[in-house]
Design a protein around this motif. Structure first.
Motif, mmCIF file in Angstrom:
data_model
loop_
_atom_site.group_PDB
_atom_site.id
_atom_site.type_symbol
_atom_site.label_atom_id
_atom_site.label_comp_id
_atom_site.label_asym_id
_atom_site.label_seq_id
_atom_site.Cartn_x
_atom_site.Cartn_y
_atom_site.Cartn_z
ATOM 1 N N PHE A 80 -58.586 9.603 16.875
ATOM 2 C CA PHE A 80 -59.417 10.760 17.150
ATOM 3 C C PHE A 80 -60.383 10.993 15.996
ATOM 4 N N GLU A 81 -61.444 11.679 16.305
ATOM 5 C CA GLU A 81 -62.409 12.068 15.286
ATOM 6 C C GLU A 81 -61.862 13.252 14.497
ATOM 7 N N LEU A 110 -60.655 12.677 24.025
ATOM 8 C CA LEU A 110 -60.404 11.237 24.066
ATOM 9 C C LEU A 110 -61.708 10.456 24.042
ATOM 10 N N SER A 111 -61.773 9.496 23.155
ATOM 11 C CA SER A 111 -62.947 8.607 23.090
ATOM 12 C C SER A 111 -62.851 7.593 24.224
ATOM 13 N N ARG A 148 -59.401 6.216 26.016
ATOM 14 C CA ARG A 148 -59.191 6.248 27.470
ATOM 15 C C ARG A 148 -58.825 4.868 27.999
ATOM 16 N N ALA A 149 -59.476 3.846 27.467
ATOM 17 C CA ALA A 149 -59.168 2.477 27.920
ATOM 18 C C ALA A 149 -57.725 2.103 27.582
ATOM 19 N N ARG A 165 -55.408 10.199 11.991
ATOM 20 C CA ARG A 165 -55.783 11.047 13.140
ATOM 21 C C ARG A 165 -55.496 10.253 14.407
ATOM 22 N N ARG A 166 -54.303 10.411 14.945
ATOM 23 C CA ARG A 166 -53.899 9.495 16.010
ATOM 24 C C ARG A 166 -52.819 10.104 16.895
ATOM 25 N N VAL A 167 -52.622 9.413 18.021
ATOM 26 C CA VAL A 167 -51.451 9.629 18.879
ATOM 27 C C VAL A 167 -50.804 8.268 19.050
ATOM 28 N N GLU A 168 -49.528 8.220 18.744
ATOM 29 C CA GLU A 168 -48.768 6.990 18.941
ATOM 30 C C GLU A 168 -48.020 7.091 20.263
#
Length: 155
Positions: free
Chosen positions: A57-58, A64-65, A69-70, A150-153
């Motif tokens: 993430f920014e 979601l970028s 999304r992909a 800055r993430r989701v795992e």
């Protein structure tokens, strides 16, 4: 008495004729040709495409970028119709207060969850957890480290 003997003899003759008629058969027993085993199709496993388990993430964002999304779309395809449970762990960089980063990590994880649910994944199989800034991947105090944190795992 003689008629009785004749009746018994005729009855016996009819029964014998019936039995002979039933026992003889001109039909040849045909046996089915031995079934030849069908050729076994050898399935070659389709190559398993590795899908990233982390979406980034920014700064200060939880939308979601296209790349995120992909990645989530690929996971949604795997999870549709599956009973597998998945945990979405939201993280934030050390910028901001602890409470703010906990809330931001949760918003990021929920954004990922909502996207997966929209793609047809059962909401009950998705768990959302926020670690805020508590579990950084990169421990540096620069932008490169913050970007990695800055993430989701997806676990």
């Amino acid at each position: 008495m003689i008629t009785k003997a004749i009746k018994q003899g005729l009855t016996l003759a009819v029964v014998m004729a019936f039995l002979v008629g039933c026992s003889s058969s001109d039909k040849k027993k045909t046996t089915a040709p031995a079934a030849t085993p069908a050729p076994v199709a050898t399935e070659t496993a389709a190559p398993v495409k590795a899908v990233a388990n982390v979406v980034y993430f920014e700064f200060n964002k939880y939308d979601l970028s296209p790349e995120a999304r992909a990645i989530l779309l690929a996971h949604a395809e795997k999870l549709k119709g599956s009973s597998a449970a998945v945990r979405l762990e939201g993280h934030a960089s050390e910028e901001g207060s602890r409470e703010y980063n906990m809330a931001l990590g949760e918003k990021r994880a929920k954004a990922a969850r909502d996207f997966l649910v929209l793609q047809g994944v059962k909401a009950a199989s998705l768990e959302v957890v926020s670690y805020g800034e508590e579990r950084p991947v990169a421990t540096g105090h620069d932008e490169a480290s913050y970007t990695q944190n800055r993430r989701v795992e997806i676990k």
